[in-house]
Every structure is written in C-alpha cells, then in structure tokens.
Design an enzyme around this catalytic site. Structure first.
Site, PDB file in Angstrom:
ATOM      1  N   GLU A 145      16.170  -8.905  -2.447  1.00  0.00           N
ATOM      2  CA  GLU A 145      15.233  -7.889  -1.980  1.00  0.00           C
ATOM      3  C   GLU A 145      15.662  -6.578  -2.588  1.00  0.00           C
ATOM      4  OE1 GLU A 145      14.457  -7.224   2.284  1.00  0.00           O
ATOM      5  OE2 GLU A 145      14.227  -5.190   1.523  1.00  0.00           O
ATOM      6  N   CYS A 167      13.798   0.139   2.303  1.00  0.00           N
ATOM      7  CA  CYS A 167      13.265  -0.443   1.066  1.00  0.00           C
ATOM      8  C   CYS A 167      11.739  -0.418   1.040  1.00  0.00           C
ATOM      9  CB  CYS A 167      13.783  -1.851   0.883  1.00  0.00           C
ATOM     10  SG  CYS A 167      13.604  -2.859   2.357  1.00  0.00           S
ATOM     11  N   GLU A 224      12.501   5.083  -7.030  1.00  0.00           N
ATOM     12  CA  GLU A 224      12.923   5.000  -5.629  1.00  0.00           C
ATOM     13  C   GLU A 224      13.915   6.130  -5.337  1.00  0.00           C
ATOM     14  OE1 GLU A 224      15.263   1.566  -4.241  1.00  0.00           O
ATOM     15  OE2 GLU A 224      13.785   1.363  -2.654  1.00  0.00           O
TER      16      GLU A 224
END
Ligand code: NDP
Length: 498
Positions: A268, A302, A402
């Site tokens: 992930e 996330c 990110e």
C-alpha cells in the site's frame, strides 16, 4: 484555527510502560537486545524531546527473528486448528479491548496524533480483530470433478509461511492489525519492522498478544532503521511474503528485494486522492468532510483527499466555508482532549511539508489559509497550521506529489467529464470521493475514477469486511475483505489415485 497546549497526565499503565525508557526487540516471546548492542532514540514530536531508546536492529537481528518465526511456523503452531486460532483471536480481542487506553496514550506520545484520534482507533481495531477471527474457519479448497478416470482431485489451502510486516509511522496502532490479523487467521508467523519513528505501540501490542496466549515465535518485532533492518527483512530468503505500507519509492525497493526468493507482496503506497464536489452537494456535510479528509492526522494519511475538485458555480462559497471551518480546527499537543490535529511526525517531515508550502506559492497557487509552522508554546514541536491553496492547477507539483501534511489543493472544474479527467491525471489510485445529490452523477464518477476505493457523500470510511486497497502506483493487494486471507495462503492441488 486555534492552538491548545494543555497536557492532562498519561494513564498509569502508559506511564509504567514508557518509564522503562529502554526498549528491546521482542523475539521468540522475549524482550531481546540488539545483537550489536546498539540503540537509537525515538522522539516526542510535540516537543522534540527524546522519549525513549530502542534496540537498533540490523541484518543479524532480522536473521535471528526470521529463524525463530520459521521454527514456530514448523512447530506446534502448525497443528493449531482453525477453532483454536479463532479462540486465540477472541482472547486477543478482549486483551486489546481492556488495554486500549494504554495503547492509545503510547501512540499519542510516540507519533503525536491527538488522543481524540488514537482513542477512536479502538472500535476499528476491535472490528478488524473480529473480522479475522471470523475468517479462521472459512479457509477452504475445492473438490473438483475427475479429469481422468480413476483419479480424484481436490485443492487445499495452506499458510504461506513467514510474513515480514513493514509498518509505517502514521498510525502503527491500527495498521499493524492488517498484518497481524491475516497472519494469525491463516496460521502464518511474522516478523514486524515498525518505523523507527513510531515503534512503541507495536512493542506493547506484542506483549499483550503473549498475555492472551500467543505461542513464542509466532509474532516477533525488530526495531531499527528502514534502510538496514527493513531492507534486510525485505530481502531475507527465509521470508515468504512482505506486507508493506509506505512511500512508492521505498515500495519499489521492496519489490526489487523480493526477487531474491520471489516473495509474495502486498503493497500500500502513496496517494493523491481526488475529492470531487459538485454544485448540488450538501455543503454542510461536504465542507467539514473535505477539510478533515485531508487535515486529519495532520495530513499523514495515505488516502487523504488532497486534491479537492470544486465545481465552479460554488467555488467562492466553498473557499469561504472551507476557510471558516479550518479556523475552528484546534491544533495542539495530543493530550488535550480538545486537540484535533497534532504535530507532524518529525523534523524531516516538517521540512518536507514546509518545502511544499513554499513551492505552492512559487508555482502560482493562492495561499488562502495557514502555511505556517506554529510558534509560541508549540514552537519546540513539529506543528503546522492546516493549509489551503486555492486556484491550483492539477499539473502543479503540489497537486501531483504526496505531501503528507495538512495541505489541500483546491482545483476548479466545470463539467463531470472534466472532473473525471482531472481526477485520473495522477500516477496514484488509492481513494477518492464524490459529493452530489444526483445518483447518476455520483455513479458516473465512481465508475470513471481509477482508484481502489470511492466514497459517495462521505470520506474515509473503512470496513474490514469489504477491505481497502489501491491501483496504479498506489500498490496492490487487499487489506480486509475475503481476498485478504487468501493472500496469506497458497493453493495445493492433490491428485488421489482411486
Ligand atoms: P518510507 O516509505 O521510507 O517508510 C515506510 C516504512 O518502510 C517504514 O517502516 C520504514 O522504516 C521502512 N523502510 C524504509 N526504507 C526501507 C527499505 N529500504 N526497505 C524496507 N523498508 C524500508 O516512508 P518515509 O518514512 O521516508 O516517509 C516519506 C514519505 O512516504 C511520506 O512523506 C509519505 O509521502 C510517504 N508515506 C506514505 C505512507 C502511507 O501510508 N502510504 C506511510 C509513510 C510514508 P523507517 O521509518 O524506520 O525508515
């Protein structure tokens, strides 16, 4: 936004745990020092002060832990029936339930998330444990029709073996359960490598698992740095599967390391999730959800909805409402029950986030709220005010990379096609949401956006029954749902000559 800095005391149990000050690995049911004798410091992100010292695991410690996990896997644990593993998970559920306050306090001290958040992990963690307990008895192969005369064929499911769990710092208390649950339900064993930034709730959890009757060697924890202990676990030939959550860059290294013995992987990785708000949305719900969908856990999530797409007719109203909502968010030390956002995890993460704030303005986005490191009584910690960039273009780096901090990019759009197109113009595919009162608009967006999860008129709901996972460069492999347990098993086909 308001600041808070009151610190009600830690629970006695958490105080007792933290007062040890020196934490070792947990291998084969025992607290075990690093073979080199080395230690490293872990910090309280609210103050920057040293919280404790941890054993610094290296390749030799990983090797020792993996051999203990292998011995446990081959030993009596392999003869536990599904009912016995299920009963163990129920006992674990009760022990975790009874001790959750201590775990939440440890997590708040170690990684800074406010107690209002860490205490709220409890119902989720308990559900995840119940989910895996319910799965123990559902492991089943198939009986297949005869392909050849005189032969019967069937398939069995067997546990894959030793699992390496590489856990990130942004929520180790809940995220470790995605590994522990699958391991225990399937009958595997594991070595966990927590992030060097936040290991303590995992070290306490493994002690509690043993209090509940977990046999020695089934779950082992080695603390240490990612580049040494983590890398050694990822490449170890005695590890059959890696479950990794973290950055896409490190995920790539884990994939490369897995080629040593063709490990199975669950990854992930990063995200830059689109949160798409149409003009007909219920803004009383959409605005706070969009705000907390990115600012929650100080943006260190996330699936954070970091790209908020807003349909142009409501753009100015949305800006005004989002700024007004953000002004109500209380940032401060985690032990103040009123705190909603704590600090970032580390000085390194603070620099990274402040670097992106500077970049956003340089790229031409309009900073309409926040963007500062907080001073005053919070100056020693890694606190950043929730930050809103308006008029962002989807191609800007702040919209594509990110950030992992409380920074939202608001991007205007006109049509549904444009929203879907922009939403998909990203290398990631983890989460996403759509806000509208029109079911056809909602489902067109759900079908059009390429992500592992879509939320409609809500954000961030995760139910272990259905699970969670990504596509594109957000990784692969399910957390939760029926596919999860299957990934901890392999299929063995049996031919029987009648
Ligand atoms: P990493 O991906 O480097 O860390 C995640 C985990 O991997 C940690 O346990 C880390 O240990 C471990 N690790 C690091 N290097 C290796 C390696 N070579 N082999 C095996 N394991 C390794 O993330 P960072 O902590 O460096 O954070 C950087 C960025 O990554 C964040 O800003 C965010 O964008 C993203 N991230 C995403 C997460 C998510 O949930 N998707 C979680 C964490 C980060 P250690 O911490 O000890 O180095």
């Amino acid at each position: 936004m308001t600041q808070t800095n009151q610190s009600p005391p830690l629970s006695q149990a958490a105080q007792r745990f933290l007062s040890r000050k020196d934490f070792k690995h947990f291998i084969n049911g025992k607290s075990t020092p690093a073979l080199s004798g080395k230690t490293f410091a872990t910090y309280d992100p609210s103050s920057g002060a040293v919280l404790a010292r941890l054993a610094e695991g290296e390749a030799e410690d990983i090797d020792h832990a993996v051999s203990c996990a292998r011995a446990a896997f081959e030993g009596s644990w392999s003869r536990w029936t599904p009912y016995e593993r299920q009963a163990l998970l129920y006992r674990i559920h009760d022990v975790i339930d009874r001790n959750f306050e201590e775990l939440a306090h440890i997590e708040t001290m170690d990684m800074g998330a406010p107690i209002s958040r860490t205490a709220n992990y409890k119902p989720f963690v308990l559900k995840v444990i119940l989910f895996f307990a319910s799965q123990c008895g559902s492991v089943a192969g198939e009986t297949l029709p005869n392909g050849f005369t005189g032969t019967m064929t069937m398939s069995l499911k067997a546990p894959v073996g030793v699992v390496g769990g590489i856990i990130p710092w942004n929520g180790p208390l809940p995220s470790q359960w995605w590994v522990l649950g699958g391991v225990l339900a399937a009958g595997c064993t594991a070595v966990l490598k927590p992030s060097e930034e936040a290991s303590l709730s995992i070290l306490r959890t493994v002690e509690l698992l043993h209090e509940a009757g977990l046999p020695e060697g089934v779950i082992n924890v080695v603390s240490g740095y990612g580049g040494t202990a983590g890398a050694a676990l990822a490449r170890h030939a005695g590890v059959d599967r890696i479950a990794f959550t973290g950055s896409t860059a490190t995920g790539r290294k884990v994939i490369e390391a897995s080629t040593s013995n063709i490990k199975r992987l669950q990854l992930e990785l990063g995200g830059k999730s689109p949160n798409i708000i149409f003009a007909d949305a219920d803004l009383d719900k959409a605005v706070p959800a969009a705000g907390m969908g990115v600012f929650g856990n100080s943006g260190q999530v996330c699936y954070a909805g970091t790209r908020v797409f807003v349909q142009r007719p409501i753009l100015e109203e949305f800006y005004a409402r989002l700024v007004a909502f953000t002004k109500t968010i209380r940032v401060g030390v985690g032990f103040d029950p009123g705190t909603q956002l704590g600090p970032l995890i580390s000085a390194r993460q603070l620099d990274r986030v402040m670097g992106y704030v500077k970049l956003g303005s340089e790229e031409g986005a309009r900073l309409i709220h926040g963007g500062e490191r907080l001073g005053g009584s919070l100056a020693a910690g890694y606190f950043v005010s929730p930050t809103i960039f308006a008029g962002v273009e989807n191609g800007m780096r702040i919209a594509q990379e990110e950030i992992f901090g409380p920074v939202v990019s608001v991007i205007p759009f006109d049509t549904i096609e444009e929203a879907i197109g922009l939403g998909n113009q990203i290398e990631y595919g983890l989460g996403g949401a759509v806000w509208t009162r029109n079911i056809s608009t909602a489902l067109t967006v759900v079908n059009g956006i390429h992500t592992g999860v879509m939320w409609v008129n809500c954000y961030g709901v995760i139910d272990p029954l259905v699970g969670f996972g990504g596509t594109k460069m957000s990784g692969y492999g399910a957390k939760g749902g029926r596919a999860h347990l299957d990934a901890y098993l392999y299929t063995k086909t049996v031919y029987i000559d009648l």
